[in-house]
Structure formats: structure tokens, C-alpha cells
Design an enzyme around this catalytic site. Structure first.
Site, short mmCIF file in Angstrom:
data_model
loop_
_atom_site.label_atom_id
_atom_site.label_comp_id
_atom_site.label_asym_id
_atom_site.label_seq_id
_atom_site.Cartn_x
_atom_site.Cartn_y
_atom_site.Cartn_z
CB CYS A 152 -0.73 -0.05 1.34
SG CYS A 152 -1.89 -0.92 1.40
N GLY A 166 0.31 0.64 -4.69
CA GLY A 166 -1.02 -0.61 -5.13
C GLY A 166 -2.09 -0.26 -5.74
CG ASN A 171 2.48 0.19 3.26
OD1 ASN A 171 4.06 1.38 3.20
ND2 ASN A 171 2.47 -0.38 2.37
N GLY A 172 1.88 -1.89 5.61
CA GLY A 172 2.36 -2.50 5.93
C GLY A 172 1.45 -4.40 6.45
CB CYS A 214 11.56 -3.44 3.17
SG CYS A 214 11.19 -3.98 2.03
CE1 TYR A 242 8.84 -3.76 -9.49
CE2 TYR A 242 8.22 -4.73 -8.27
CZ TYR A 242 8.25 -4.40 -9.55
OH TYR A 242 6.79 -4.33 -9.97
S1 SF4 Z 1 13.52 -6.78 2.75
FE1 SF4 Z 1 12.46 -8.58 2.07
S2 SF4 Z 1 11.06 -9.30 4.14
FE2 SF4 Z 1 12.08 -8.18 4.46
S3 SF4 Z 1 10.21 -6.25 4.41
FE3 SF4 Z 1 11.62 -6.51 2.30
S4 SF4 Z 1 10.38 -7.96 0.66
FE4 SF4 Z 1 9.38 -7.98 3.65
#
Ligand code: SF4
Length: 462
Positions: free
Chosen positions: A7, A35, A110-111, A248, A254
Site C-alpha cells: 500500500c 497499489g 501500509n504494512g 525493507c 524495486y
Molecule cells: S526485505 Fe524482504 S523480508 Fe524484509 S520487509 Fe522487505 S520484502 Fe519483506
């Protein structure tokens, strides 16, 4: 196939009555990449929350007539959603609003809250609560109300709730008195704040602040609750519990837009650095460095700069095929690759090509792209991936929850190379991914690459 983000959120509070709907609309359009299944806006107007949400892209859900309804609202929050937890039906579209005698408010999230199921069980069993959605944030809303019934004011209730929920959450909440931004203590998902002369905005990504001419103020810190009142005074409450930082890393690889800056780092520069490290990691003789549009392009530029091999285009991208189009069969999906990306024969014929992409999830799209390039006359194709080997599940707001579907979970690099038909294949190492920020501890989550997550997934309490 790509790993998909769940999101994007956006919120605004203005000193005066404003065209909040149009401001949030712009903020959501610039975060559409986060999203595409549903979009929604809730605004506070004349003491009531009004909401419009629907399935599809932001421009399909809102027209000028629906946006006009928000005119005169001094606060609004909005949401774009790609469903991972809960189904993708309209009932799960956000923001989620509540009008309880203790509080009227709206929430966009979001999450993924990893102990949400336990919280739901507890609320259902102990308090007889009935849930209307399978959405994480309904549990947060009901927990807040539960805390308020115990006699707490809204902010204290929210603080108490934040101490009970675990996982990835960046949230925007709106009450009659406040716009509130909350980021989990690990900081899995981005969240930032900006301002114009008479408004303050919060957004998942800074590119959304740019879209409304807001000046970036700062990132919301992991474990921080930021409360903005009607006079635009900003108050911050910090979570004092110790937690590892774990943004993340796929946000840089990406998910995020390349013109965003997250936690002080430019996504564009980070992607270029990933390409540079790939070139250092495994050099190869080639005539041309190309990226798979869009998120492989910056990595390819970085690779080209480092290797001193010319950078060029290998494909023409059909921009009219969105990420959201769902093809029913694998065959149809493979055909769709050709519809979306057509190899540029004049550029690739008889060339030894280094092709940079952001990830390999199942390997089918990559195999198709390589086979198309060969048909267009490419002599050698050396595949380079700006993410490490993607082997494990993600529990923090993406759509990868079963490792069995991941090609790197069941094949070696050499087996993947043969499967996709490349002359050589390399993935950015986890060590180099961690090095690109130039910091000793960049505070990245690399759980889906290493199997080691920033938080304990076996959370027994809530
Ligand atoms: S790095 Fe990989 S495991 Fe960690 S939040 Fe991002 S997608 Fe998920």
C-alpha cells in the site's frame, strides 16, 4: 512476476478549509505504483467523516464530481492498496473509518501487523467484537476504541495500542483534532512529512510530497508517533523500547519510485550503486549494458558507469499496459511480456549484452525476456540482478508468503541460469547490498534473502 508492495498512504491537514480531496488525489496518483487494486479518500468536513473509495486505479475511482465533495475539508487521508493480507474486495479498501461515541476517526495503513490474528482472536473471544473486514487495520481501530472505553484519551489509547502491535506498519490517522502519522519501531515501511505555507502532509514516499509542491520536512522515525493539530503544531512521541532498524531493502531495489528519498537516501542513487557493485562483483566482457524497464534501468546505468561499457536500451516499453492487469493463465502472462516489452532489434543484434533487472521471483518472466532478446539477434546475454537471491517469505506487507514458489528456494544459481537461458547470471550479494549505503549498519531488513528477520515472528502476546 514481481514481488508486490501492499500500500501507499497520504494525509493532509490545513489551517483553513481547503481542497483536501484534490491534494490527497495528487498524493495518491504519485504513489499508484504502491497499489493498484483499490483507492480511497476520507476527509473531515463539518464534524463528519466523508469517504469515497472503490476498486481500481486512482483515476478510475475518483472524478472531479467525487473530489468536489471533499472541498472545504481541512483534513483528509487517502490510500492505494494492493492486497496481501485479506482479499482484494471492496470491503477491504481503505481508509477504514469509525464513528464510535468515544471517537470518530479514519485510518490508512501500509504494512502487515504480524500479531493481528492474535489480536482479532482476543477481541472476538474476550469482548465479543465482530469484524467486518479481514483487514489488519480494523483490529487497530477496535483496539484504540477498547483503550478509550477504559478511560484513555485518543493519543494515550493510540500509544497503548502501538505498544501491543508488532510488525510493519506506517499509518496515517485522522481525528477531528489531529492528523497523526505512526511508523513501527523497526521502520519497515517508509513514511515522511512535508509542508506548504498553510498545510502539513504525510506520505509513504517523498515523491508524493513533490507532487503537491510540499517542502520535505523529514522522515517519520521508526517508533515515532507524530501528532499535528489544527494550528499545524507538531508533537512527537517516541517509542523508547529498543529495536533493530529494518527498512525493507526492497523499497530501494524495486518498490519505491526512483525520485523518492527514503530515510535520507535517494532511491535513484541506491539503485545506481547496486549496479555499480554488481559490476565490481562479477565483471564480464560485453558490448552493451541494458536494464529491464523500469526498475532495472538505474542499476544498468550504475553498471555501465563502473564497467565503462556503453549503456543503451534493449526494449521498447508499452506504457499503456499497467502493472494491475491480471492475466488468467501462465501462457497469457508470458504472452503479455511481449506486449509490454518488445526487444529493440537494431540495438541488440549481434551484441554481447549485460541485462540488469531488479529481482527474479519465479523465473518465468526473465526466461521469456531472454528468449525474446535472443530472437532479436543478441549474441550473449549476461543477466545481473540488483537483489540478492530471493529465497524466503516476507511477513511485512508484500505478497510473497510462500517460499516454495520462489525459484531461488529450490534451485542453485547455475540451475537458475540454465532455466532462464542466460550465458551467465549473478545476484548482488547481501554483503554488497548492505555496503551500498556507505554506513556500517544501514538498518535494512534483508529477511527474504537471509531468512533472518529484524523481529521475532513467534509473537505470543498482544
Ligand atoms: S526485505 Fe524482504 S523480508 Fe524484509 S520487509 Fe522487505 S520484502 Fe519483506
Amino acid at each position: 512476476m514481481k514481488i508486490r508492495e501492499e500500500c501507499g498512504i497520504f494525509g493532509v491537514i490545513s489551517k483553513r478549509r481547503a481542497d483536501s480531496g484534490n491534494i490527497v488525489f495528487a498524493g495518491l496518483i504519485s504513489q499508484q505504483h504502491r497499489g493498484q487494486e483499490s483507492a480511497g479518500i476520507s476527509a473531515f468536513k463539518d464534524g463528519k467523516i466523508i469517504t469515497h473509495k472503490g476498486q481500481g486505479l486512482v483515476t478510475a475511482v475518483f472524478d472531479s464530481e467525487t473530489l468536489d465533495k471533499f472541498n472545504g475539508a481541512d483534513k483528509a487521508i487517502g490510500h492505494v492498496r494492493y492486497s496481501t493480507k485479506g482479499n482484494n474486495g471492496f470491503v477491504n479498501a481503505q481508509p477504514i473509518t469509525t464513528s464510535h461515541k468515544k471517537a470518530t476517526f479514519a485510518l490508512a495503513h501500509n504494512g502487515n501487523i504480524v500479531n493481528a490474528d492474535k489480536i482479532r482472536d482476543k477481541l472476538e473471544n474476550e469482548y465479543g467484537v465482530v469484524f467486518n473486514t479481514s483487514n489488519n487495520c480494523e483490529a487497530v481501530i477496535l483496539l484504540i476504541i477498547n483503550e478509550m472505553i477504559k478511560g484513555n484519551d485518543f493519543i494515550t489509547a493510540l500509544r497503548n495500542v502501538v505498544s501491543k502491535i508488532e510488525g510493519a506498519y506506517s499509518m496515517a490517522l485522522m481525528t477531528e483534532d489531529y492528523l497523526i502519522a505512526v511508523r513501527d519501531r523497526v521502520g519497515f515501511r517508509p513514511l515522511c512529512m512535508g509542508r506548504t505555507e498553510d498545510s502539513i502532509m504525510v506520505a509513504s514516499e517523498s515523491c508524493a510530497l513533490d507532487s503537491v509542491d510540499a517542502q520535505f520536512i523529514r522522515d517519520i522515525e521508526p517508533g515515532e508517533i507524530v501528532i499535528i493539530d489544527n494550528g499545524l503544531n507538531i508533537r512527537s512521541i517516541k517509542d523508547t523500547r529498543k529495536a533493530p532498524k529494518g527498512l525493507c531493502s526492497f523499497e530501494y531495489i524495486y518498490f519505491a519510485r526512483q525520485d523518492s528519498v527514503i530515510d535520507g537516501r535517494s532511491v535513484y542513487e541506491m539503485r545506481k550503486a547496486m549496479g555499480k557493485y554488481l559490476a565490481l562483483q562479477n565483471p564480464v566482457e560485453a558490448d552493451l549494458i541494458c536494464g529491464v524497464p523500469d526498475s532495472g534501468l538505474e542499476g544498468a546505468k550504475g553498471y555501465a558507469e563502473q564497467s565503462k561499457i556503453p549503456y543503451g536500451s534493449a526494449f521498447v516499453l508499452n506504457r499503456y499496459i499497467g502493472r494491475s492487469f491480471i492475466y488468467p493463465t501462465q501462457k497469457a502472462r508470458e504472452k503479455a511480456v511481449r506486449l509490454k516489452l518488445n526487444p529493440l532489434r537494431a540495438a541488440v543484434e549481434d551484441k554481447r549484452i549485460v541485462l540488469v533487472d531488479d529481482s527474479i521471483v519465479r523465473g518465468t518472466t526473465c526466461a521469456k525476456i531472454i528468449s525474446e532478446l535472443r530472437s532479436a539477434g543478441a549474441k550473449e546475454i549476461h543477466m545481473r540482478i540488483t537483489a540478492p537471491l530471493f529465497k524466503y517469505s516476507c511477513y511485512f506487507g508484500t505478497d510473497i508468503d510462500k517460499p516454495e514458489g520462489l525459484i531461488a528456494n529450490r534451485m542453485s544459481v547455475e540451475e537458475i541460469r540454465k532455466h532462464i537461458g542466460a550465458d551467465s547470471l549473478d545476484f548482488l550479494s547481501i554483503e554488497n547490498l548492505l555496503k551500498i549505503s556507505g554506513e556500517a549498519d544501514p538498518g535494512f531488513c534483508v529477511g527474504c534473502f537471509s531468512g533472518k528477520y529484524p523481529i521475532d515472528l513467534d509473537i505470543s502476546d498482544c
